[in-house]
Design an enzyme around this catalytic site. Structure first.
Site, mmCIF file in Angstrom:
data_model
loop_
_atom_site.group_PDB
_atom_site.id
_atom_site.type_symbol
_atom_site.label_atom_id
_atom_site.label_comp_id
_atom_site.label_asym_id
_atom_site.label_seq_id
_atom_site.Cartn_x
_atom_site.Cartn_y
_atom_site.Cartn_z
ATOM 1 N N TYR A 154 3.973 31.004 0.056
ATOM 2 C CA TYR A 154 5.075 29.792 -0.023
ATOM 3 C C TYR A 154 4.631 29.093 0.877
ATOM 4 C CZ TYR A 154 9.391 27.634 -0.517
ATOM 5 O OH TYR A 154 10.428 26.533 -0.529
ATOM 6 N N ILE A 187 18.744 25.897 2.038
ATOM 7 C CA ILE A 187 19.880 25.434 1.153
ATOM 8 C C ILE A 187 20.513 26.343 0.194
ATOM 9 C CG2 ILE A 187 20.146 23.246 -0.490
ATOM 10 C CD1 ILE A 187 19.065 22.410 2.279
HETATM 11 P P1 NAP Z 1 16.564 27.128 -7.524
HETATM 12 O O1 NAP Z 1 18.132 26.527 -7.891
HETATM 13 O O2 NAP Z 1 15.993 28.467 -7.881
HETATM 14 O O3 NAP Z 1 15.642 25.719 -8.563
HETATM 15 C C1 NAP Z 1 14.266 26.203 -8.846
HETATM 16 C C2 NAP Z 1 13.916 25.239 -10.015
HETATM 17 O O4 NAP Z 1 12.678 25.292 -10.193
HETATM 18 C C3 NAP Z 1 14.747 25.714 -11.183
HETATM 19 O O5 NAP Z 1 15.360 24.567 -11.616
HETATM 20 C C4 NAP Z 1 13.597 26.556 -11.917
HETATM 21 O O6 NAP Z 1 13.963 26.161 -13.675
HETATM 22 C C5 NAP Z 1 12.377 25.600 -11.582
HETATM 23 N N1 NAP Z 1 11.262 26.048 -12.030
HETATM 24 C C6 NAP Z 1 10.824 27.273 -11.284
HETATM 25 N N2 NAP Z 1 9.565 27.651 -12.011
HETATM 26 C C7 NAP Z 1 9.125 26.748 -12.935
HETATM 27 C C8 NAP Z 1 8.403 26.481 -13.743
HETATM 28 N N3 NAP Z 1 7.503 27.181 -14.017
HETATM 29 N N4 NAP Z 1 8.412 25.138 -14.579
HETATM 30 C C9 NAP Z 1 9.485 24.456 -14.524
HETATM 31 N N5 NAP Z 1 10.275 24.630 -13.729
HETATM 32 C C10 NAP Z 1 10.325 25.707 -12.975
HETATM 33 O O7 NAP Z 1 16.141 26.750 -6.080
HETATM 34 P P2 NAP Z 1 15.974 25.345 -5.143
HETATM 35 O O8 NAP Z 1 16.216 25.781 -3.752
HETATM 36 O O9 NAP Z 1 17.111 24.442 -5.643
HETATM 37 O O10 NAP Z 1 14.545 25.105 -5.302
HETATM 38 C C11 NAP Z 1 14.058 23.709 -5.643
HETATM 39 C C12 NAP Z 1 12.865 23.491 -4.608
HETATM 40 O O11 NAP Z 1 13.415 23.302 -3.290
HETATM 41 C C13 NAP Z 1 11.870 24.411 -4.841
HETATM 42 O O12 NAP Z 1 10.622 23.620 -4.589
HETATM 43 C C14 NAP Z 1 11.957 25.170 -3.260
HETATM 44 O O13 NAP Z 1 10.763 25.790 -3.136
HETATM 45 C C15 NAP Z 1 12.771 23.930 -2.577
HETATM 46 N N6 NAP Z 1 13.084 24.622 -1.355
HETATM 47 C C16 NAP Z 1 14.055 25.218 -1.422
HETATM 48 C C17 NAP Z 1 14.834 25.683 -0.134
HETATM 49 C C18 NAP Z 1 16.150 26.481 -0.330
HETATM 50 O O14 NAP Z 1 16.448 27.225 0.962
HETATM 51 N N7 NAP Z 1 16.839 26.550 -1.391
HETATM 52 C C19 NAP Z 1 14.349 25.392 0.774
HETATM 53 C C20 NAP Z 1 12.994 24.617 1.086
HETATM 54 C C21 NAP Z 1 12.465 24.194 -0.236
HETATM 55 P P3 NAP Z 1 13.939 27.270 -14.695
HETATM 56 O O15 NAP Z 1 13.912 28.227 -14.058
HETATM 57 O O16 NAP Z 1 14.983 26.581 -15.698
HETATM 58 O O17 NAP Z 1 12.424 26.675 -15.109
#
Ligand code: NAP
Length: 250
Positions: A154, A187
């Site tokens: 990651y 987040i």
């Molecule tokens: P989340 O609610 O789990 O969202 C992840 C999203 O990615 C979901 O909408 C999922 O949709 C989509 N996804 C995953 N694999 C995919 C694929 N192969 N094709 C299309 N869509 C895909 O988590 P989140 O925290 O909002 O994550 C969003 C972004 O923020 C990510 O890039 C993550 O690395 C980043 N981020 C999160 C945090 C944190 O602490 N939450 C911190 C830093 C960065 P489906 O499952 O419907 O496909």
């Protein structure tokens, strides 16, 4: 932002992507939700409509080139243009010692977090050039700026997102396309819940890791993305906007 603008949001079925869809809808932007889960994406569209805008869902796996190509085609087929993109789909491995990580997990994480962002920009940029410019934000992480132990793949993938962002930003700087990254701290989303589970101690540790004293909310990242996409950020490109409650400043 005007009501004529159109945005693609990958990973719009939950979390940060969903919150950003709603925030853009409040600005009158029409949104194209790209993700794999249909029900959750339709829920996002309901919120978009409640916020006063319009959108469509295009079932997309960002690791599949033909699906990403089709996503952009369908977005433009429906609304006639593409102004903004938030390339945000991502996943994280279960925390595991470096030497116990597997090739399968490596390929999965790199395919979604790196190839997915690259493919998205590959098809979005030509369309933006056709309407004279646009703005793109890619989702990195604090793990794109500093390292997190036990999630090396990651960490590498989110560093790579910044490389893609900066290289693309340089190439299209004179073509009216600004390309930036947002780097969130922890987040409260599905990804975070999966990470901390019912470990109360880990939850407290995560809060304490952020100098602000808590983890962030999806809306706090959405606000940063809306700003980066907007004309208010007209001189900002190739930038990584940390929205991390001070975590990286420690
Ligand atoms: P989340 O609610 O789990 O969202 C992840 C999203 O990615 C979901 O909408 C999922 O949709 C989509 N996804 C995953 N694999 C995919 C694929 N192969 N094709 C299309 N869509 C895909 O988590 P989140 O925290 O909002 O994550 C969003 C972004 O923020 C990510 O890039 C993550 O690395 C980043 N981020 C999160 C945090 C944190 O602490 N939450 C911190 C830093 C960065 P489906 O499952 O419907 O496909």
């Amino acid at each position: 932002m005007t009501s004529q603008k159109v945005a693609i949001i990958t990973g719009g079925s939950s979390g940060i992507g969903r919150a950003t869809a709603v925030a853009l809808a409040k600005e009158g932007v029409r949104v194209v939700i790209a993700a794999r889960r249909a029900n959750e994406s339709e829920e996002t569209l309901e919120l978009v409509k409640k916020a006063g805008s319009d959108g469509i869902f295009v079932k997309t796996d960002v690791t599949r080139e033909h699906e990403v190509e089709q996503l952009v085609e369908l977005a433009v087929g429906k609304y006639g243009r593409l102004d903004y993109a938030f390339n945000n789909a991502g996943m994280v491995e279960d925390p595991t010692s470096f030497v116990d990580q597997t090739s399968t997990v490596f390929d999965n994480i790199m395919n979604v977090n790196v190839k997915g962002v690259w493919l998205s920009m590959k098809y979005e940029i030509p369309q933006m050039l056709k309407n004279g410019g646009g703005a793109i934000v890619n989702t990195s992480s604090v793990a794109g700026v500093v390292a997190l132990a036990q999630v090396p793949i990651y960490t590498a993938s989110k560093h790579a997102v910044l490389g893609l962002t900066k290289s693309a930003a340089l190439e299209y700087a004179k073509s009216g396309i600004r390309i930036n990254a947002v780097a969130p701290g922890a987040i409260e989303t599905e990804m975070y819940e999966q990470f901390v589970g019912d470990n109360k101690h880990l939850r407290e540790t995560m809060n304490a890791m952020h100098p602000i004293g808590r983890v962030g909310r999806p809306e706090e990242i959405a606000n940063a993305v809306v700003w980066l996409l907007s004309d208010k950020a007209s001189f900002v490109t190739g930038h990584t906007l940390l929205a991390d409650g001070g975590l990286v400043s420690r």
